[in-house]
Every structure is written in structure tokens, then in C-alpha cells.
Design a protein around this motif. Structure first.
Motif, PDB file in Angstrom:
ATOM      1  N   TYR A 101      16.723 -37.394  20.662  1.00  0.00           N
ATOM      2  CA  TYR A 101      18.295 -37.798  20.290  1.00  0.00           C
ATOM      3  C   TYR A 101      18.466 -38.838  19.519  1.00  0.00           C
ATOM      4  O   TYR A 101      19.554 -38.687  18.731  1.00  0.00           O
ATOM      5  N   TYR A 102      17.530 -39.570  19.020  1.00  0.00           N
ATOM      6  CA  TYR A 102      17.565 -40.571  17.998  1.00  0.00           C
ATOM      7  C   TYR A 102      17.075 -40.038  16.589  1.00  0.00           C
ATOM      8  O   TYR A 102      17.808 -40.266  15.748  1.00  0.00           O
ATOM      9  N   LEU A 103      16.236 -38.928  16.835  1.00  0.00           N
ATOM     10  CA  LEU A 103      15.616 -38.548  15.403  1.00  0.00           C
ATOM     11  C   LEU A 103      16.737 -37.591  14.663  1.00  0.00           C
ATOM     12  O   LEU A 103      16.773 -37.727  13.570  1.00  0.00           O
ATOM     13  N   GLU A 104      17.470 -36.984  15.400  1.00  0.00           N
ATOM     14  CA  GLU A 104      18.673 -36.608  14.833  1.00  0.00           C
ATOM     15  C   GLU A 104      19.455 -36.946  14.084  1.00  0.00           C
ATOM     16  O   GLU A 104      19.823 -36.754  12.829  1.00  0.00           O
ATOM     17  N   ALA A 105      19.930 -38.308  14.566  1.00  0.00           N
ATOM     18  CA  ALA A 105      20.435 -39.281  13.514  1.00  0.00           C
ATOM     19  C   ALA A 105      19.769 -39.647  12.375  1.00  0.00           C
ATOM     20  O   ALA A 105      20.560 -39.840  11.171  1.00  0.00           O
ATOM     21  N   LEU A 106      18.571 -39.789  12.469  1.00  0.00           N
ATOM     22  CA  LEU A 106      17.622 -40.415  11.287  1.00  0.00           C
ATOM     23  C   LEU A 106      17.564 -39.346  10.237  1.00  0.00           C
ATOM     24  O   LEU A 106      17.632 -39.350   9.141  1.00  0.00           O
ATOM     25  N   PHE A 107      17.584 -37.844  10.814  1.00  0.00           N
ATOM     26  CA  PHE A 107      17.474 -36.985   9.930  1.00  0.00           C
ATOM     27  C   PHE A 107      18.616 -36.694   8.971  1.00  0.00           C
ATOM     28  O   PHE A 107      18.664 -36.291   7.944  1.00  0.00           O
ATOM     29  N   MET A 108      19.962 -37.081   9.702  1.00  0.00           N
ATOM     30  CA  MET A 108      20.995 -36.980   8.865  1.00  0.00           C
ATOM     31  C   MET A 108      21.481 -37.943   7.995  1.00  0.00           C
ATOM     32  O   MET A 108      22.066 -37.951   7.080  1.00  0.00           O
ATOM     33  N   ILE A 109      20.945 -39.266   8.013  1.00  0.00           N
ATOM     34  CA  ILE A 109      21.046 -40.243   7.315  1.00  0.00           C
ATOM     35  C   ILE A 109      19.944 -41.016   6.365  1.00  0.00           C
ATOM     36  O   ILE A 109      20.167 -41.415   5.512  1.00  0.00           O
ATOM     37  N   GLY A 110      18.734 -40.281   6.565  1.00  0.00           N
ATOM     38  CA  GLY A 110      17.477 -40.817   6.091  1.00  0.00           C
ATOM     39  C   GLY A 110      17.628 -40.782   4.668  1.00  0.00           C
ATOM     40  O   GLY A 110      17.151 -41.805   3.853  1.00  0.00           O
ATOM     41  N   CYS A 111      18.179 -39.795   3.810  1.00  0.00           N
ATOM     42  CA  CYS A 111      18.197 -39.492   2.508  1.00  0.00           C
ATOM     43  C   CYS A 111      18.888 -40.539   1.708  1.00  0.00           C
ATOM     44  O   CYS A 111      18.866 -40.692   0.418  1.00  0.00           O
ATOM     45  N   PHE A 112      19.932 -41.133   2.482  1.00  0.00           N
ATOM     46  CA  PHE A 112      20.980 -41.940   1.635  1.00  0.00           C
ATOM     47  C   PHE A 112      20.727 -43.511   2.021  1.00  0.00           C
ATOM     48  O   PHE A 112      21.614 -44.319   1.701  1.00  0.00           O
ATOM     49  N   CYS A 113      19.558 -43.870   2.497  1.00  0.00           N
ATOM     50  CA  CYS A 113      19.298 -45.049   2.853  1.00  0.00           C
ATOM     51  C   CYS A 113      19.012 -45.931   1.168  1.00  0.00           C
ATOM     52  O   CYS A 113      18.496 -45.227   0.398  1.00  0.00           O
ATOM     53  N   LYS A 114      18.846 -47.381   1.337  1.00  0.00           N
ATOM     54  CA  LYS A 114      18.571 -47.788   0.087  1.00  0.00           C
ATOM     55  C   LYS A 114      17.027 -48.117  -0.165  1.00  0.00           C
ATOM     56  O   LYS A 114      16.409 -47.949  -1.295  1.00  0.00           O
ATOM     57  N   GLN A 115      16.127 -47.926   0.971  1.00  0.00           N
ATOM     58  CA  GLN A 115      14.561 -47.734   0.910  1.00  0.00           C
ATOM     59  C   GLN A 115      14.232 -46.673   1.857  1.00  0.00           C
ATOM     60  O   GLN A 115      14.781 -46.371   2.756  1.00  0.00           O
ATOM     61  N   PRO A 116      13.225 -46.013   1.379  1.00  0.00           N
ATOM     62  CA  PRO A 116      12.428 -45.019   2.261  1.00  0.00           C
ATOM     63  C   PRO A 116      12.430 -45.302   3.504  1.00  0.00           C
ATOM     64  O   PRO A 116      11.912 -46.367   3.980  1.00  0.00           O
ATOM     65  N   LEU A 117      12.691 -44.453   4.514  1.00  0.00           N
ATOM     66  CA  LEU A 117      12.673 -44.531   5.859  1.00  0.00           C
ATOM     67  C   LEU A 117      11.145 -44.432   6.433  1.00  0.00           C
ATOM     68  O   LEU A 117      10.416 -43.653   6.167  1.00  0.00           O
TER      69      LEU A 117
END
Length: 380
Positions: A101-117
Motif C-alpha cells: 500500500y505504501y510502496l505504490e506511492a513511493l514508486f510513483m514519486i521516487g524519481c522526482f525527489c531532491k535526493q535518491p530514495l
């Protein structure tokens, strides 16, 4: 159907449907949302659930400057997203939902963070409510790789498994940052060339895993000879805090498309019927065959991720073929239009080279990306 109206630059919603979708799109678009009447008619548990509050806290850790206002009953939420920072984070997730449930959100926003997740999540890795971390690892990583170059840093590692109700599982998700995604035009999913999988048994007899494997292979070997299913009998801390067993299967095509399926044992402690390993193995195999029948360039779990990356891609035409759209995906398309103004052309797809018996009806989705750019990613 939920109604949303734009008022004073804040998107207004009612109810709890598509809650995660709206938070994700709020963070990506920078638009504030106000959600009211969240389970307001529920006499037992009105307002936000524990897992929804946990998701809000995760977003708070991932961003800087986010403003969250929640009323006393939890039936009204104002969410103003801050700058998407990312970085190294550890988060204890609610045991009400799986880590998927939480990982789906991370997959969607991960590439657009300021620092690598580099996110460590703790909780339930396998549940019948949400996709398991194994399914996320195969399905969503293969989908995301279609839209980013140099994907060596993209990884999801299962360090501990944990079943409901007590959890005890742990995963580490790493995602690189990218300035921009790439457009894709993928219409042919190819032919299935091999099937792989894992059967796991936590705090129960190792024979459970072997019994699942035997029955699942008995179904799949009727269609393709290249089938290999490994067993994972976790011990000690790696087995979580609750007993259970399950199976994850995936099929890979000649064009690199992944179809995934899974089955997980019931919770006997909460009054559910006890699961039989043989039945579970057969059900997992039949579910995989059904995903292959549905077709498309991704399975039903990752439809929304593919659609989001198409919409956020460069100002160029992207085209993909999917199987029948799920209700979750249809809701996501509506929310995309609300937040980004992106609309898709959806039409029936028929490949002239295909003959009868090649699966269900397919849909062709076409859109022009908005040219979404990660402003935090420096260019050399």
C-alpha cells in the motif's frame, strides 16, 4: 461517484475513496487538497483509519514544509504539500495494510525527489488486501524501468517477511532521481517464454511450501515447459511474528513484459477458513494464467503507474496497450485530469497479426506528456 470542485486553488473532495491517489498527485502537482466527510456516516469508526494516518506521516517525512490540518474527529483533512525531498527514511507502517500500500506511492514519486530514495519500511509484507512486496518487486519495477534510463539503482529488497496480524516484515526500497522521464510507445507484449516464482512458509512446516509448488507446477506445465518455483522457508527474525504461507508467481515475455500473481493464506486467528496449501498453489497458478489472458504491456497491478509516467513524460506522444482497465485505474485517470489537466485517448486495440484465442480485449491509451521536470535534479 465523488464530486470535486476547485475553490480558491484548493481541490475539494468528499469521502475516502482514492485517498492515496489524491495524496500522491497532490505532492507531485503541488496543489493543496481539502477532503471532508471522511467516513462521517460511520458510527463505529468515523474519520481516517490508522493506515491512512500512517501514509500521511510517510509523506510528511518525504517532504519539507508540508502543512497538515486534521479536525478532532478525523473526518476533515487539509493537505498542503511541501518540497519533495526524499533521502534516507525509516517508517513503521500500520499493520492494518500491507507494505505494498505504501510502496505504490513511493514508486510513483521516487524519481522526482531532491535526493535518491532509500526507504526502509516495516510492517506486513504479505496480505490479501494489498499487493505483496514480491509482486511489487517484479511488476512495478519492470514497469518503471520502461520510463527511466540507467535503472541500476532501482531496487526493492525484502530483508524480513511478516504476515498479518503481527507483521514483523521489513523491506528496503531504493529509487534513483531523474530530471525527466522518457516517452514510450509499446504495443506488443510478446509471447510468454518462462515462469518463475517463490513459495514461502513463515513459522509453519516447510512442507507447506513444497505442497504449493507441486500443485502450481501441475497447472503451469500444461502450457509451458520452462517453469521454476523456489521455496523460501524463513527462520528466526526473518520469519516475522505471525505464522502463514503464500506463493508469488510471475511470467516473463519475449519483450520483457512481466505478469504477476499471488495467493496468501487466510487468518485463522480472526475466524477465516484455514487455507489448504494445494488449493492455494492451484489458485496462484490460475490467477497468473488469467493475468496473461488479460494481456497488455503491464499487469493490472501496475496500470496506474504506467499511466502516470505517460502523463508526466516529455511533451511527446506516448502509447501503450493495456488489458481491461480496473476500477482503480479508471479512478486514477479521473484524478489525473483534476490535478494535471491530462486526458487520454482510449480506444479498442486489435492487432492484425493476432489470431483468435490471444486473450481478452485490449485498449490503446494515447496521450501527450506535460513535460514534468524534477527541478531539484541538476544537469551537468
Amino acid at each position: 461517484m465523488l464530486l470535486s470542485t476547485k475553490k480558491s486553488d484548493v481541490l475539494q473532495y468528499k469521502g475516502c475513496n482514492f485517498f492515496k491517489q489524491r495524496l500522491v498527485l497532490s505532492v507531485l502537482s503541488g496543489k493543496s487538497i481539502n477532503i471532508t466527510e471522511i467516513r462521517s456516516k460511520s458510527e463505529d469508526e468515523p474519520g481516517l483509519k490508522e493506515f491512512e494516518v500512517s501514509l500521511i506521516r510517510l509523506f510528511d517525512k518525504l517532504t519539507n514544509g508540508t502543512i497538515i490540518e486534521l479536525n478532532e474527529t478525523g473526518t476533515s483533512l487539509f493537505f498542503q504539500p511541501g518540497l519533495l525531498v526524499g533521502g534516507k527514511i525509516q517508517h513503521d507502517c500500520s499493520l492494518q495494510r500491507g507494505l505494498g500500500y505504501y510502496l505504490e506511492a513511493l514508486f510513483m514519486i521516487g524519481c522526482f525527489c531532491k535526493q535518491p530514495l532509500n526507504v526502509t519500511l516495516q510492517g506486513v509484507t504479505c496480505t490479501n488486501v494489498d499487493p505483496s512486496v514480491d509482486l511489487m518487486k517484479t511488476s512495478m519495477i519492470s514497469t518503471l524501468k520502461k520510463f527511466i534510463l540507467d535503472d541500476e539503482e532501482l531496487d526493492l529488497k525484502v530483508t524480513k517477511r511478516g504476515m498479518r496480524p503481527l507483521g514483523g516484515g521489513e523491506v528496503v526500497f531504493k529509487c534513483p532521481i531523474r530530471k525527466q522521464l522518457r516517452p514510450v510507445q509499446i504495443l506488443d507484449n510478446g509471447m510468454v517464454k518462462r515462469i518463475r516464482g517463490t513459495a514461502y512458509a513463515l513459522r509453519v512446516s516447510p512442507a507447506m511450501a513444497n505442497r504449493m509448488v507441486e500443485k502450481a507446477k501441475g497447472v503451469l506445465l500444461n502450457f509451458i515447459p520452462d517453469v521454476y518455483i523456489s521455496t523460501d522457508h524463513c527462520k528466526g527474525k526473518q520469519s516475522g511474528k505471525s505464522p502463514g504461507f503464500g506463493m508469488h508467481l510471475y511470467a516473463e515475455t519475449t519483450n520483457g513484459v512481466i505478469y504477476s500473481s499471488e495467493q496468501i493464506s487466510n487468518l485463522v486467528s480472526q475466524g477465516e477458513e484455514p487455507s489448504i496449501p494445494e488449493d492455494l498453489g492451484v489458485a496462484a497458478a490460475q490467477r497468473l494464467l488469467y493475468e496473461i489472458y488479460l494481456g497488455g504491456i503491464t499487469d493490472s497491478t501496475s496500470q496506474s503507474l504506467a499511466i502516470l509516467n505517460m502523463a508526466l513524460g516529455p511533451k511527446d506522444v506516448s502509447k501503450i496497450v493495456l488489458g481491461p482497465l480496473t476500477e482503480y485505474t479508471i479512478g486514477f485517470l479521473r484524478n489525473l485530469r483534476e490535478f494535471f489537466g491530462v486526458t487520454f485517448k482510449i480506444e479498442n486495440y486489435e492487432n492484425e497479426e493476432d489470431q483468435g484465442g490471444t486473450g481478452s480485449k485490449k485498449v490503446l491509451l494515447t496521450c501527450v506528456g506535460i513535460g514534468y521536470t524534477n527541478i531539484s535534479k541538476r544537469t551537468i
